[in-house]
Every structure is written in structure tokens, then in C-alpha cells.
Design a protein around this motif. Structure first.
Motif, mmCIF file in Angstrom:
data_model
loop_
_atom_site.group_PDB
_atom_site.id
_atom_site.type_symbol
_atom_site.label_atom_id
_atom_site.label_comp_id
_atom_site.label_asym_id
_atom_site.label_seq_id
_atom_site.Cartn_x
_atom_site.Cartn_y
_atom_site.Cartn_z
ATOM 1 N N MET A 1 4.243 -0.291 -4.313
ATOM 2 C CA MET A 1 4.100 -0.687 -2.930
ATOM 3 C C MET A 1 3.669 0.480 -2.042
ATOM 4 O O MET A 1 2.730 0.309 -1.272
ATOM 5 C CB MET A 1 5.419 -1.312 -2.468
ATOM 6 N N PRO A 2 4.303 1.649 -2.127
ATOM 7 C CA PRO A 2 3.842 2.739 -1.263
ATOM 8 C C PRO A 2 2.401 3.147 -1.559
ATOM 9 O O PRO A 2 1.637 3.439 -0.645
ATOM 10 C CB PRO A 2 4.797 3.890 -1.584
ATOM 11 N N TYR A 36 -1.803 11.139 -0.531
ATOM 12 C CA TYR A 36 -0.524 10.472 -0.798
ATOM 13 C C TYR A 36 -0.696 9.414 -1.883
ATOM 14 O O TYR A 36 0.195 9.210 -2.709
ATOM 15 C CB TYR A 36 0.035 9.825 0.460
ATOM 16 N N THR A 37 -1.840 8.731 -1.886
ATOM 17 C CA THR A 37 -2.123 7.754 -2.939
ATOM 18 C C THR A 37 -2.179 8.452 -4.300
ATOM 19 O O THR A 37 -1.639 7.951 -5.287
ATOM 20 C CB THR A 37 -3.456 7.041 -2.656
ATOM 21 N N LEU A 38 -2.796 9.609 -4.334
ATOM 22 C CA LEU A 38 -2.856 10.378 -5.575
ATOM 23 C C LEU A 38 -1.464 10.805 -6.027
ATOM 24 O O LEU A 38 -1.142 10.722 -7.214
ATOM 25 C CB LEU A 38 -3.734 11.612 -5.387
ATOM 26 N N PHE A 39 -0.629 11.235 -5.101
ATOM 27 C CA PHE A 39 0.729 11.649 -5.451
ATOM 28 C C PHE A 39 1.528 10.498 -6.055
ATOM 29 O O PHE A 39 2.307 10.695 -6.982
ATOM 30 C CB PHE A 39 1.457 12.202 -4.237
ATOM 31 N N ALA A 43 3.094 10.471 -9.788
ATOM 32 C CA ALA A 43 4.519 10.196 -9.992
ATOM 33 C C ALA A 43 4.724 9.072 -11.001
ATOM 34 O O ALA A 43 5.630 9.149 -11.847
ATOM 35 C CB ALA A 43 5.181 9.846 -8.670
ATOM 36 N N VAL A 44 3.883 8.054 -10.941
ATOM 37 C CA VAL A 44 3.983 6.950 -11.901
ATOM 38 C C VAL A 44 3.652 7.443 -13.305
ATOM 39 O O VAL A 44 4.325 7.089 -14.280
ATOM 40 C CB VAL A 44 3.052 5.790 -11.483
#
Length: 88
Positions: A1-2, A36-39, A43-44
Motif C-alpha cells: 500500500m505505501p 520512496y517507491t524504490l525504498f 524493503a520487500v
């Protein structure tokens, strides 16, 4: 979601933003949203890799950590490819 929300904002969506923030959007808004999308993707990928590496008699099927690691690493690789192409 984020990750979805950051991706939408990086591509120009105004969902969830107030009118003042919409008017103030510049490159200084879009670039961090893309990062932020890359982060989130990284993380995933890390979460999936850790679930695979430290897997002990878990009730979680093997498909879940494999899908997390595969999807996150693919998104990270695509981001790196995009940065390489856009730098030219």
C-alpha cells in the motif's frame, strides 16, 4: 500500500493531497516520492530474502517469501535500468 501511494504521487496523482500541497508540487516533490517507491521495493526484496534465508519449519508456504524477493528485486532492477537510461 505505501509503495502504491508513493508511485501514484510520483506519477502526478493528487489523491490524498490538500489543495495547498497540490499547488506547491515541483521536482522537489516528485523526486523523493520516486525514491520512496524504490525504498519500499528494496524493503520487500530484503524481507523476502530474509524469510528465505532463515526459514525454519514455518507454516508460511515457500511461495510467499519467493514472491516477495522476486517482486522486490525485479522492481529494484527496473529502477536501476530506468536511471541508467534516463542519465543518457
Amino acid at each position: 500500500m505505501p509503495g502504491t501511494l508513493h508511485l501514484l504521487r510520483a506519477t502526478g496523482s493528487t489523491s490524498g493531497l490538500n489543495t495547498t500541497r497540490i499547488a506547491e508540487r515541483t521536482g522537489d516533490f516528485y523526486a523523493p516520492e520516486a525514491v520512496y517507491t524504490l525504498f519500499v521495493a528494496v524493503a520487500v526484496a530484503v524481507a523476502g530474502a530474509l524469510l528465505l534465508a532463515f526459514r525454519r519449519r514455518s507454516a508460511m508456504p515457500l511461495r510467499v517469501p519467493l514472491a516477495l524477493a522476486w517482486g522486490g528485486s525485479a522492481a529494484t532492477a527496473c529502477w536501476g535500468g530506468w536511471l541508467s537510461l534516463s542519465a543518457c
